[in-house]
Design an enzyme around this catalytic site. Structure first.
Site, PDB file in Angstrom:
ATOM      1  N   GLU A 125      50.876  36.157  52.161  1.00 29.25           N
ATOM      2  CA  GLU A 125      49.495  35.700  51.967  1.00 29.25           C
ATOM      3  C   GLU A 125      49.020  34.836  53.132  1.00 29.25           C
ATOM      4  OE1 GLU A 125      48.745  33.522  48.331  1.00 29.25           O
ATOM      5  OE2 GLU A 125      46.611  33.347  48.764  1.00 29.25           O
ATOM      6  N   LYS A 160      48.573  39.876  50.622  1.00 31.68           N
ATOM      7  CA  LYS A 160      47.523  39.207  49.848  1.00 31.68           C
ATOM      8  C   LYS A 160      46.565  38.535  50.818  1.00 31.68           C
ATOM      9  CE  LYS A 160      46.779  35.823  46.177  1.00 31.68           C
ATOM     10  NZ  LYS A 160      47.218  35.442  44.827  1.00 31.68           N
TER      11      LYS A 160
HETATM   12  P1  13P Z   1      42.378  32.185  44.252  1.00 35.60           P
HETATM   13  O1  13P Z   1      42.091  33.589  43.749  1.00 35.60           O
HETATM   14  O2  13P Z   1      41.857  31.116  43.341  1.00 35.60           O
HETATM   15  O3  13P Z   1      41.988  32.015  45.684  1.00 35.60           O
HETATM   16  O4  13P Z   1      43.935  31.998  44.190  1.00 35.60           O
HETATM   17  C1  13P Z   1      44.743  33.036  44.593  1.00 35.60           C
HETATM   18  C2  13P Z   1      46.013  32.493  45.110  1.00 35.60           C
HETATM   19  O5  13P Z   1      47.059  32.830  44.634  1.00 35.60           O
HETATM   20  C3  13P Z   1      45.971  31.551  46.217  1.00 35.60           C
HETATM   21  O6  13P Z   1      47.244  31.366  46.724  1.00 35.60           O
END
Ligand code: 13P
Length: 338
Positions: A179, A221
């Site tokens: 991510e 992600k």
């Molecule tokens: P949000 O969808 O609230 O941005 O959170 C997703 C997430 O896992 C952030 O690390």
């Protein structure tokens, strides 16, 4: 690179099942408490447990949710009747995941930038989490857009962290969710976010290759390509087009799947953007959601710490999951909001 290749690919495929996405419910202590505070919910371990029990016991959640990302505390918690949350999720057919990064700290020498920590001891922690039932993990890096930011140093340091984390996960048979989040704070335009997101993804995939990460056994992600919160706003179609174009250029087709974070968008927009991305030509990878706030906001507000509201809150969570599940197939219609 690993004996776990087949099981990694199986898990990634299960998480990317058609019409489903991930529930990110892995808010750290600080973040969870920050969400509770404005609603007047006392910031206690028991309240976090009660709230997470509400989420994982939502009836029919598994129709639209393939996997749930837990915070470490939650991985070891139980429902009021003593059933471990992990067992509740498994029985429902929801794959258990765990946030393994230790959060973002200031990057020394680079004011305004952060580096995600948590590699020390990660090999051992992954063994423990896998033993506790986790089959996938998440590590979030954050990059800010501002004048001169993000620096190449911040991009490279965070990309290397993501790649080292991903390789350790696959060694342990755990699917890594990689991510790299380009934040939407700021007044930049769509083009700036697109350029930064592209650079970040290019560097991240270069590092993933260098560390021998099996692309089919990992998930990405990313942020959507959005103008800054204070910047010139654009249409749903413009966001979808810029996002898909960027991902097509930067993300190898071999990647097991892509699941977006919501990043502070409203729940409705997060759904509409995902839906719009599925209106064009077929995509090379499954493309779905891994939302935190955009799935939970309504549910948390309705619950507000009072067990009398559990059912209404669960219905709100299920509605967002259903709408996003439809959006992940390009079949969302506003009438579904009821
Ligand atoms: P949000 O969808 O609230 O941005 O959170 C997703 C997430 O896992 C952030 O690390």
């Amino acid at each position: 690179m690993t004996d776990h290749s087949n099981s990694l690919i199986d898990t990634a495929r299960a998480l990317m099942a058609a019409g489903k996405g991930l529930l990110a419910m892995d808010e750290s202590l600080g973040t969870c408490n920050r969400r509770f505070a404005p609603l007047g919910i006392a910031q206690t371990e028991e309240n976090r447990r009660r709230y997470r029990e509400l989420l994982v016991t939502t009836p029919q959640l598994a129709q639209h949710i393939s996997g749930a990302i837990l915070f470490e505390e939650t991985l070891y918690q139980h429902a009021k009747d003593g059933t471990p949350f992990v067992d509740i999720l498994k029985a429902a057919g929801i794959v258990v995941g765990i946030k393994v990064d230790a959060g973002a700290q200031p990057l020394a020498g680079f004011p305004g930038e952060r580096i995600t920590e948590g590699l020390d001891g990660l090999r051992e922690r992954l063994q423990q989490y896998a033993g506790q039932g986790a089959r996938f993990a998440k590590w979030r890096a954050v990059l800010s857009i501002d004048t001169g930011l993000p620096s190449r140093t911040a991009i490279e340091a965070n990309a290397q962290g993501l790649a080292r984390y991903a390789a350790l996960c696959q060694e342990a048979g755990v699917v890594p969710i990689v991510e790299p989040e380009v934040l939407m704070d700021g007044d930049h335009d769509l083009a700036r976010c697109q350029a930064v997101t592209r650079e970040v993804l290019d560097v991240v995939f270069a590092q993933l290759h260098r560390h021998g990460v099996l692309l089919e056994g990992m998930l990405l992600k990313p942020n959507m390509v959005l103008p800054g919160e204070g910047g010139p706003q654009v249409s749903v179609q413009a966001v979808a087009q810029a996002t898909v174009e960027t991902l097509r250029r930067a993300v190898p087709a071999a990647v097991g799947g892509i699941a977006f974070l919501s990043g502070g968008q409203s729940s409705a927009l997060a759904t509409e953007h995902l839906n719009a991305m599925h209106q064009g030509a077929p995509l090379p990878w499954p493309l779905t959601f891994s939302y935190g706030r955009a799935l939970q906001d309504d549910a948390l507000r309705l619950w507000a710490g009072d067990d009398a509201n559990v059912q209404r809150a669960q219905q709100a969570l299920l509605l967002r999951a259903r709408c996003n599940g439809a959006a992940a197939q390009g079949q969302y219609r506003p009438a579904m909001e009821g």
